[in-house]
Scaffold this active site. Structure first.
Site, PDB file in Angstrom:
ATOM      1  N   ALA A  34      31.571  41.957  35.003  1.00 43.45           N
ATOM      2  CA  ALA A  34      31.017  42.453  34.216  1.00 43.45           C
ATOM      3  C   ALA A  34      31.516  43.020  32.965  1.00 43.45           C
ATOM      4  CB  ALA A  34      30.297  43.455  34.996  1.00 43.45           C
ATOM      5  N   LYS A  56      -1.335  25.071   0.139  1.00 49.40           N
ATOM      6  CA  LYS A  56      -1.935  25.177   1.470  1.00 49.40           C
ATOM      7  C   LYS A  56      -1.370  24.020   2.320  1.00 49.40           C
ATOM      8  CE  LYS A  56      -6.292  23.729   1.803  1.00 49.40           C
ATOM      9  NZ  LYS A  56      -7.557  23.914   1.857  1.00 49.40           N
ATOM     10  N   ASN A  97      36.880  37.312  19.431  1.00 49.70           N
ATOM     11  CA  ASN A  97      37.227  36.091  18.787  1.00 49.70           C
ATOM     12  C   ASN A  97      37.274  36.405  17.328  1.00 49.70           C
ATOM     13  OD1 ASN A  97      34.322  36.732  18.694  1.00 49.70           O
ATOM     14  ND2 ASN A  97      33.810  34.707  18.191  1.00 49.70           N
ATOM     15  N   ARG A 137      46.961  48.495  31.637  1.00 52.08           N
ATOM     16  CA  ARG A 137      46.136  49.778  31.724  1.00 52.08           C
ATOM     17  C   ARG A 137      47.244  51.159  32.223  1.00 52.08           C
ATOM     18  NH1 ARG A 137      42.028  47.898  36.565  1.00 52.08           N
ATOM     19  NH2 ARG A 137      43.531  48.417  38.018  1.00 52.08           N
ATOM     20  N   ALA A 181      40.791  44.839  36.172  1.00 49.97           N
ATOM     21  CA  ALA A 181      39.674  45.376  35.463  1.00 49.97           C
ATOM     22  C   ALA A 181      40.183  46.295  34.377  1.00 49.97           C
ATOM     23  CB  ALA A 181      38.710  46.048  36.341  1.00 49.97           C
ATOM     24  N   ARG A 192      -8.001  30.416  -0.691  1.00 47.52           N
ATOM     25  CA  ARG A 192      -8.241  31.192   0.444  1.00 47.52           C
ATOM     26  C   ARG A 192      -7.319  31.326   1.331  1.00 47.52           C
ATOM     27  NH1 ARG A 192     -13.678  28.697   2.192  1.00 47.52           N
ATOM     28  NH2 ARG A 192     -12.840  26.954   1.278  1.00 47.52           N
ATOM     29  N   GLY A 216     -11.772  17.448  -8.736  1.00 42.26           N
ATOM     30  CA  GLY A 216     -12.554  17.022  -7.758  1.00 42.26           C
ATOM     31  C   GLY A 216     -12.213  16.081  -6.867  1.00 42.26           C
ATOM     32  N   THR A 217     -12.444  15.669  -5.851  1.00 36.03           N
ATOM     33  CA  THR A 217     -12.041  14.634  -4.823  1.00 36.03           C
ATOM     34  C   THR A 217     -12.310  13.108  -5.476  1.00 36.03           C
ATOM     35  OG1 THR A 217     -14.188  14.701  -3.648  1.00 36.03           O
ATOM     36  CG2 THR A 217     -12.540  15.897  -2.679  1.00 36.03           C
TER      37      THR A 217
HETATM   38  C1  UD1 Z   1     -15.301  18.093   0.750  1.00 38.91           C
HETATM   39  C2  UD1 Z   1     -16.425  17.001   0.625  1.00 38.91           C
HETATM   40  C3  UD1 Z   1     -17.397  17.489   1.603  1.00 38.91           C
HETATM   41  C4  UD1 Z   1     -16.905  17.414   3.010  1.00 38.91           C
HETATM   42  C5  UD1 Z   1     -15.582  18.232   2.984  1.00 38.91           C
HETATM   43  C6  UD1 Z   1     -14.946  18.179   4.208  1.00 38.91           C
HETATM   44  C7  UD1 Z   1     -16.477  16.192  -1.757  1.00 38.91           C
HETATM   45  C8  UD1 Z   1     -17.165  16.481  -2.975  1.00 38.91           C
HETATM   46  N1  UD1 Z   1     -16.681  17.044  -0.618  1.00 38.91           N
HETATM   47  O1  UD1 Z   1     -15.522  19.140   0.343  1.00 38.91           O
HETATM   48  O2  UD1 Z   1     -18.527  16.470   1.306  1.00 38.91           O
HETATM   49  O3  UD1 Z   1     -18.019  17.940   3.808  1.00 38.91           O
HETATM   50  O4  UD1 Z   1     -14.798  17.684   2.070  1.00 38.91           O
HETATM   51  O5  UD1 Z   1     -13.927  19.204   4.560  1.00 38.91           O
HETATM   52  O6  UD1 Z   1     -15.250  15.205  -1.723  1.00 38.91           O
HETATM   53  N2  UD1 Z   1      -8.491  17.682  -3.438  1.00 38.91           N
HETATM   54  C9  UD1 Z   1      -7.716  17.057  -4.487  1.00 38.91           C
HETATM   55  N3  UD1 Z   1      -8.037  17.189  -5.709  1.00 38.91           N
HETATM   56  C10 UD1 Z   1      -9.078  17.847  -6.149  1.00 38.91           C
HETATM   57  C11 UD1 Z   1     -10.088  18.441  -5.241  1.00 38.91           C
HETATM   58  C12 UD1 Z   1      -9.630  18.365  -3.795  1.00 38.91           C
HETATM   59  O7  UD1 Z   1      -6.764  16.710  -4.184  1.00 38.91           O
HETATM   60  O8  UD1 Z   1      -9.257  17.831  -7.230  1.00 38.91           O
HETATM   61  C13 UD1 Z   1      -8.281  17.465  -2.265  1.00 38.91           C
HETATM   62  C14 UD1 Z   1      -8.048  19.176  -1.371  1.00 38.91           C
HETATM   63  O9  UD1 Z   1      -6.553  19.561  -1.602  1.00 38.91           O
HETATM   64  C15 UD1 Z   1      -8.284  18.709  -0.089  1.00 38.91           C
HETATM   65  C16 UD1 Z   1      -9.620  17.665  -0.186  1.00 38.91           C
HETATM   66  O10 UD1 Z   1      -9.109  17.181  -1.301  1.00 38.91           O
HETATM   67  O11 UD1 Z   1      -7.388  18.202   0.699  1.00 38.91           O
HETATM   68  C17 UD1 Z   1     -10.892  18.163  -0.001  1.00 38.91           C
HETATM   69  O12 UD1 Z   1     -11.092  19.119  -1.188  1.00 38.91           O
HETATM   70  P1  UD1 Z   1     -12.077  20.626  -0.880  1.00 38.91           P
HETATM   71  O13 UD1 Z   1     -12.110  21.438  -2.251  1.00 38.91           O
HETATM   72  O14 UD1 Z   1     -11.613  21.334   0.317  1.00 38.91           O
HETATM   73  O15 UD1 Z   1     -13.242  19.808  -0.739  1.00 38.91           O
HETATM   74  P2  UD1 Z   1     -14.683  20.475   0.082  1.00 38.91           P
HETATM   75  O16 UD1 Z   1     -15.410  21.389  -0.921  1.00 38.91           O
HETATM   76  O17 UD1 Z   1     -14.232  21.238   1.233  1.00 38.91           O
HETATM   77 CA    CA Z   2     -12.330  21.691   2.258  1.00 41.17          CA
END
Ligand code: UD1
Ligand code: CA
Length: 456
Positions: A378, A22, A384, A438, A421, A15, A78-79
């Site tokens: 002035a 980012k 240079n 001059r 001048a 986004r 995923g996180t």
């Molecule tokens: C996550 C949380 C959510 C929380 C929110 C707060 C989870 C599943 N959800 O959601 O509960 O309210 O943050 O902002 O954890 N990232 C990785 N690798 C990945 C996915 C993400 O490094 O595979 C990193 C992203 O770069 C970011 C952070 O983890 O810095 C959060 O990821 P993002 O996808 O923004 O999580 P949200 O959906 O916002």
């Molecule tokens: Ca986020």
């Protein structure tokens, strides 16, 4: 206890609509990840491990001086999956703290408070009550108020969506337990991702208590997902810095029209008018006044200096009691001694201007050594540059340069010399004498103005 901080920073940040990962976008000229890194460095006995993925090479190159381990997450699943990548590097006995690379304004005190909650059988979770929790994971508690699990927005029921307590994502727990729960994560959910948030329910099942704490201010835990949020947090950050300076005694005419993109050291009784931008490392003495609309970068400014409005100053030293501007430009390697005056539309580059000297109007002084008590009239220009090489101009103490003079370098103007001048000076001029170049003024008695020719 040893601390391992894992910073999640692999996400793409779709986004942001940008080529740049980012976390390399910046607030106050410092990347989002750098803010989070600085916060981590403030914690003692800490090993920092940053999980990167999108733009990994660029991130490592840009932030090469970080004292940290880098772990790559080739695919962003995923996180929970992100933390799994670090799992085999986590020491069982260490305490693990999870931070997000896109949450830049978290404060040290908030983290210390969170870490204070942790023990052998506790997971500490930073949560926040939000007016609008849309997009956040929700904290599900039982009737007694005990945390049971986190449900992601996309998986939540209508009733769960009404919960206003949101997950910040920031948590701390003992390494051994975390590793066990990580190995149990699945991806059977609305997004098909491995959620780190699922470890909360696993912890509860293992008899852990979930201790929560909250930041002093909601802005601390706001993440950056798009340019609107980036702009919002920039303003929050700038206001924090403005308030810090005001607490140190600085008078800011309007804290909402002040930008600090770096460091600023200030003395007492400093007054700063509106729309002043500081960049890099700046040092300001006592009783300094800075007018509106100035851009000041890497400057050292002595006591009692007055900088009038609309000046651009870059990598310069300004001696005490000097007066600069309005509309002056000091370029890199300018050193002004005490009591100097640099006036409007004057540009100075790589030059030393001695004590009490004045360059008040419309001049260019480059690659020059100007002595004490010199007055530069002035429109004086140091020539240079011959198109290929640069040469030095030396103007000795007490010299007086008449208006509209060109000093063709290399050239030296002697001590107490006066230049008439409108002169073009190509040879060194002697001390104490008047030098000018001059043609003599004359008048033609019978001269007639041209008249318009009749059209044929
Ligand atoms: C996550 C949380 C959510 C929380 C929110 C707060 C989870 C599943 N959800 O959601 O509960 O309210 O943050 O902002 O954890 N990232 C990785 N690798 C990945 C996915 C993400 O490094 O595979 C990193 C992203 O770069 C970011 C952070 O983890 O810095 C959060 O990821 P993002 O996808 O923004 O999580 P949200 O959906 O916002
Ligand atoms: Ca986020």
């Amino acid at each position: 206890m040893n601390l391992t901080t894992i910073i999640l920073a692999a996400g793409k940040g779709t986004r942001m609509r940008s080529q740049l990962p980012k976390i390399l976008h910046s607030i106050g000229h410092k990347s989002l990840l750098h803010h989070v890194y600085d916060l981590s460095v403030a914690m003692e006995n800490n090993t920092i491990n940053i999980v990167i993925g999108h733009g990994a090479e660029l991130v490592k190159k840009t932030l090469a001086d970080f004292a940290c381990l880098w772990t790559e997450q080739p695919q962003q699943l995923g996180t929970g999956h992100a933390v799994q990548q670090v799992s085999n590097q986590i020491d069982d006995n260490s305490m693990v703290l999870i931070l997000y690379g896109d949450v830049p304004l978290l404060q040290v005190e908030t983290l210390k408070k969170l870490l204070g909650k942790i023990n052998e059988k506790t997971l500490a979770l930073l949560t926040v009550n939000l007016q609008n929790p849309t997009g956040y994971g929700r904290i599900v508690r039982n009737d007694l108020g005990k945390v049971l699990r986190i449900v992601e927005e996309k998986d939540a029921t209508e009733i769960e969506k009404k919960i206003t307590e949101g997950n910040t994502g920031i948590l701390a727990v003992q390494g051994k337990a975390l590793k066990k729960w990580l190995s149990q994560l699945g991806n059977n959910n609305a997004q098909g991702e491995y959620y780190l948030t699922d470890i909360i329910a696993l912890a509860v099942a293992d008899g852990f208590e979930i201790a929560t704490s909250s930041p002093a201010n909601e802005d601390e835990v706001l993440g950056v997902n798009d340019k609107l949020q980036l702009a919002h947090l920039e303003r929050v950050y700038q206001l924090q810095q403005a308030q810090n300076l005001m607490r140190q005694g600085v008078t800011l005419r309007d804290p909402s029209r002040f930008d600090l993109r770096g460091l600023l050291e200030v003395g007492q009784d400093v007054e700063i008018d509106v729309n002043v931008i500081f960049e890099g490392e700046n040092r300001i003495g006592n009783n300094v006044k800075i007018g509106a609309n100035c851009y000041i970068k890497n400057a050292t400014i002595g006591d009692d200096v007055i900088i009038l409005s609309n000046c651009v100053i870059d990598t310069a030293v300004i001696g005490a009691n000097s007066r600069i501007g309005p509309f002056a430009r000091l370029r890199p390697e300018t050193v002004l001694a005490t009591d100097t005056h640099i006036g409007n539309f004057v540009e100075i580059k790589k030059s030393i201007i001695g004590q009490g000297s004045k360059v008040n109007h419309l001049s260019y002084i480059g690659d020059s050594l100007v002595g004490k008590k010199v007055n530069i009239g002035a429109g004086t220009i140091t020539c240079n540059y011959d198109g290929v090489n640069k040469f030095q101009t030396i103007i000795e103490d007490g010299a007086f340069i008449g208006s509209d003079t060109q000093l063709v370098a290399p050239v030296t103007v002697g001590k107490n010399a006066t230049i008439g001048a409108g002169s073009t000076i190509t040879k060194d001029t002697p001390d104490n004498q008047l030098t000018f170049s001059r043609s003599k003024q004359m008048s033609l008695e019978n001269w007639q103005r041209p008249v318009k020719k009749e059209k044929l």
